[in-house]
Design a protein around this motif. Sequence first.
Motif, PDB file in Angstrom:
ATOM      1  N   UNK A   1      25.422  -7.009  -3.820  1.00 46.74           N
ATOM      2  CA  UNK A   1      25.145  -7.807  -3.335  1.00 46.74           C
ATOM      3  C   UNK A   1      23.670  -7.586  -4.436  1.00 46.74           C
ATOM      4  N   UNK A   2      22.537  -8.506  -4.878  1.00 46.94           N
ATOM      5  CA  UNK A   2      21.828  -8.825  -5.539  1.00 46.94           C
ATOM      6  C   UNK A   2      20.811  -6.869  -5.825  1.00 46.94           C
ATOM      7  N   UNK A   3      20.290  -7.233  -3.877  1.00 48.62           N
ATOM      8  CA  UNK A   3      19.284  -6.452  -3.449  1.00 48.62           C
ATOM      9  C   UNK A   3      19.821  -4.908  -3.226  1.00 48.62           C
ATOM     10  N   UNK A   4      21.105  -4.686  -2.984  1.00 43.77           N
ATOM     11  CA  UNK A   4      21.475  -2.997  -3.135  1.00 43.77           C
ATOM     12  C   UNK A   4      20.409  -1.991  -4.278  1.00 43.77           C
ATOM     13  N   UNK A   5      20.337  -1.250  -3.591  1.00 49.21           N
ATOM     14  CA  UNK A   5      19.469   0.115  -4.351  1.00 49.21           C
ATOM     15  C   UNK A   5      19.819   1.427  -4.265  1.00 49.21           C
ATOM     16  N   UNK A   6      20.711   1.839  -4.491  1.00 49.88           N
ATOM     17  CA  UNK A   6      21.728   2.357  -4.421  1.00 49.88           C
ATOM     18  C   UNK A   6      20.635   4.093  -4.971  1.00 49.88           C
ATOM     19  N   UNK A   7      19.961   3.505  -5.413  1.00 52.75           N
ATOM     20  CA  UNK A   7      18.773   4.693  -6.428  1.00 52.75           C
ATOM     21  C   UNK A   7      18.275   5.855  -4.489  1.00 52.75           C
ATOM     22  N   UNK A   8      18.210   5.338  -4.036  1.00 53.29           N
ATOM     23  CA  UNK A   8      17.463   5.386  -2.439  1.00 53.29           C
ATOM     24  C   UNK A   8      18.733   6.035  -1.408  1.00 53.29           C
ATOM     25  N   UNK A   9      20.604   5.756  -1.818  1.00 53.45           N
ATOM     26  CA  UNK A   9      21.765   6.019  -0.689  1.00 53.45           C
ATOM     27  C   UNK A   9      21.650   7.609  -1.562  1.00 53.45           C
ATOM     28  N   UNK A  10      22.605   8.126  -1.180  1.00 56.89           N
ATOM     29  CA  UNK A  10      22.545   9.506  -1.188  1.00 56.89           C
ATOM     30  C   UNK A  10      23.896  10.141  -1.534  1.00 56.89           C
ATOM     31  N   UNK A  11      24.093   9.154  -0.373  1.00 57.72           N
ATOM     32  CA  UNK A  11      26.173  10.038  -0.712  1.00 57.72           C
ATOM     33  C   UNK A  11      26.533   8.958   0.104  1.00 57.72           C
ATOM     34  N   UNK A  12      27.510   8.540   0.311  1.00 60.52           N
ATOM     35  CA  UNK A  12      28.577   7.449   1.272  1.00 60.52           C
ATOM     36  C   UNK A  12      29.916   7.704   1.982  1.00 60.52           C
ATOM     37  N   UNK A  13      30.465   7.215   2.430  1.00 58.62           N
ATOM     38  CA  UNK A  13      31.309   7.414   3.875  1.00 58.62           C
ATOM     39  C   UNK A  13      32.395   7.281   3.891  1.00 58.62           C
ATOM     40  N   UNK A  14      33.612   6.022   4.387  1.00 58.76           N
ATOM     41  CA  UNK A  14      34.428   5.494   4.524  1.00 58.76           C
ATOM     42  C   UNK A  14      35.111   6.016   6.039  1.00 58.76           C
TER      43      UNK A  14
ATOM     44  N   UNK B   1      30.805   5.622  -5.893  1.00 63.66           N
ATOM     45  CA  UNK B   1      31.499   6.403  -6.373  1.00 63.66           C
ATOM     46  C   UNK B   1      32.011   6.624  -8.019  1.00 63.66           C
ATOM     47  N   UNK B   2      32.023   5.375  -8.557  1.00 57.33           N
ATOM     48  CA  UNK B   2      32.864   5.561  -9.458  1.00 57.33           C
ATOM     49  C   UNK B   2      31.838   4.210 -10.627  1.00 57.33           C
ATOM     50  N   UNK B   3      31.449   3.040 -10.569  1.00 56.49           N
ATOM     51  CA  UNK B   3      30.831   2.161 -10.457  1.00 56.49           C
ATOM     52  C   UNK B   3      31.985   1.327 -10.937  1.00 56.49           C
ATOM     53  N   UNK B   4      32.717   1.417 -10.678  1.00 55.85           N
ATOM     54  CA  UNK B   4      34.109   0.239 -10.729  1.00 55.85           C
ATOM     55  C   UNK B   4      34.097  -0.441  -9.818  1.00 55.85           C
ATOM     56  N   UNK B   5      33.998  -1.828  -9.967  1.00 57.71           N
ATOM     57  CA  UNK B   5      34.168  -3.039  -9.058  1.00 57.71           C
ATOM     58  C   UNK B   5      35.722  -2.588  -9.386  1.00 57.71           C
ATOM     59  N   UNK B   6      36.809  -3.345  -7.818  1.00 55.54           N
ATOM     60  CA  UNK B   6      38.379  -2.891  -7.182  1.00 55.54           C
ATOM     61  C   UNK B   6      37.881  -3.553  -6.498  1.00 55.54           C
ATOM     62  N   UNK B   7      39.466  -4.158  -6.273  1.00 55.47           N
ATOM     63  CA  UNK B   7      39.441  -5.293  -5.318  1.00 55.47           C
ATOM     64  C   UNK B   7      39.382  -5.176  -3.964  1.00 55.47           C
ATOM     65  N   UNK B   8      39.283  -6.185  -3.118  1.00 54.09           N
ATOM     66  CA  UNK B   8      38.701  -5.592  -1.760  1.00 54.09           C
ATOM     67  C   UNK B   8      39.947  -6.211  -1.033  1.00 54.09           C
ATOM     68  N   UNK B   9      40.127  -5.366  -0.364  1.00 56.74           N
ATOM     69  CA  UNK B   9      41.356  -5.985   1.055  1.00 56.74           C
ATOM     70  C   UNK B   9      40.411  -5.741   2.298  1.00 56.74           C
ATOM     71  N   UNK B  10      41.704  -6.446   3.345  1.00 56.81           N
ATOM     72  CA  UNK B  10      41.111  -6.709   4.911  1.00 56.81           C
ATOM     73  C   UNK B  10      41.139  -5.985   5.566  1.00 56.81           C
ATOM     74  N   UNK B  11      39.829  -6.050   6.125  1.00 59.26           N
ATOM     75  CA  UNK B  11      39.564  -4.991   7.162  1.00 59.26           C
ATOM     76  C   UNK B  11      39.261  -5.647   8.555  1.00 59.26           C
ATOM     77  N   UNK B  12      38.688  -5.106   9.704  1.00 60.38           N
ATOM     78  CA  UNK B  12      38.500  -5.998  10.922  1.00 60.38           C
ATOM     79  C   UNK B  12      37.589  -4.973  11.551  1.00 60.38           C
ATOM     80  N   UNK B  13      36.522  -4.619  10.647  1.00 63.10           N
ATOM     81  CA  UNK B  13      34.925  -4.180  10.776  1.00 63.10           C
ATOM     82  C   UNK B  13      34.404  -4.937  10.328  1.00 63.10           C
ATOM     83  N   UNK B  14      33.611  -5.686  11.988  1.00 60.56           N
ATOM     84  CA  UNK B  14      32.219  -6.689  10.609  1.00 60.56           C
ATOM     85  C   UNK B  14      30.919  -6.066  10.767  1.00 60.56           C
ATOM     86  N   UNK B  15      30.427  -6.837   9.868  1.00 63.47           N
ATOM     87  CA  UNK B  15      29.108  -6.398   9.972  1.00 63.47           C
ATOM     88  C   UNK B  15      28.801  -5.357   8.617  1.00 63.47           C
ATOM     89  N   UNK B  16      29.801  -4.618   8.774  1.00 67.02           N
ATOM     90  CA  UNK B  16      29.441  -3.637   7.461  1.00 67.02           C
ATOM     91  C   UNK B  16      30.817  -3.891   6.526  1.00 67.02           C
TER      92      UNK B  16
END
Length: 299
Positions: free
Chosen positions: A77-90, A56-71
């Motif tokens: 990661x270097x293989x991210x291609x944000x050009x194919x992603x239209x939107x993101x939700x939390x 959303x912002x292009x800025x790096x933030x500090x990661x926090x703990x979460x319990x969801x696994x797998x995502x």
Amino acid sequence: TGAEILEQMPDIDIFIAGIGTGGTICGVGKYLKEKKPGVKVVAVDPVGSIVYDYFKTGKMTEAKTYKIEGIGEDFIPLNYDFSVIDDMVRVEDKESFLATRELLSKEGIYSGVSSGSAVVGALRWLKEQGDAVKGKNVLIMLPDSGNRYLSKVYDDDWMEEAGYLEKPPLGSVQDLLNKVSHPEEILMAKQGDKVSSAIETMRDKGISQLPIKDDQGWIKGIIKEKSILTALFENKVSANDTIDNIMDTSIEFVAPTDSVEKVARLVSGGKLPLVADPDKQGNILAIITTSDLVAYLGQ
């Protein structure tokens, strides 16, 4: 995967999936965009991961703990291609875990937590779009099986400990006292009293335990009929000895407003709850025993 999706669902309009290392959503997204440019690709990221903020912002933030696994990730990661992603939700942990259980109970889908996240995120994003997505064909990817989560999302104890499952309240200590009979007055022994005196009081009053207070009126522990019997039988005390050496100090004070759940935890941990009178220091309203709890919960 992209080819299989398009082959089986050629009229797809929206593809929604979790984003972790990025292989699935970026790979599928690239293929769908190449073959059908109008397809929208939406990623789901857990709160605590840095991916959403970076997207959303292009800025790096500090990661926090979460319990969801797998995502989610704590790096990009270097293989991210944000050009194919239209939107993101939390999505949050709790709603994802609960949705995972709901997928099984309502839809018969035995999935992992990232699948619950994908469903929660998809429903949220679609609701936010309103009429713009009305009549659109949406594919939500559920990537994992529930086999790895039997001791977590499908375990009631784990879910309760994590704060994701809430039991109906059992009531207050006062509710328990209202339903379980107790003596109107709690008799006390004093430090320095003889064992024979404690035995006599218990026998005459038909009770099996006595709180023990010091000269200032502070309750220091409790003497139990069973403890006296054991000590006498093993010759650890005589009738003329004081009760101080066989006093049980594993007591815990509770208030009438405290929850029955708190009392149950104390009893399970080997403590004896004494209900303190909020209006009179040093006065005890009741001694709650295991049998009291059983009688109350069994009603």
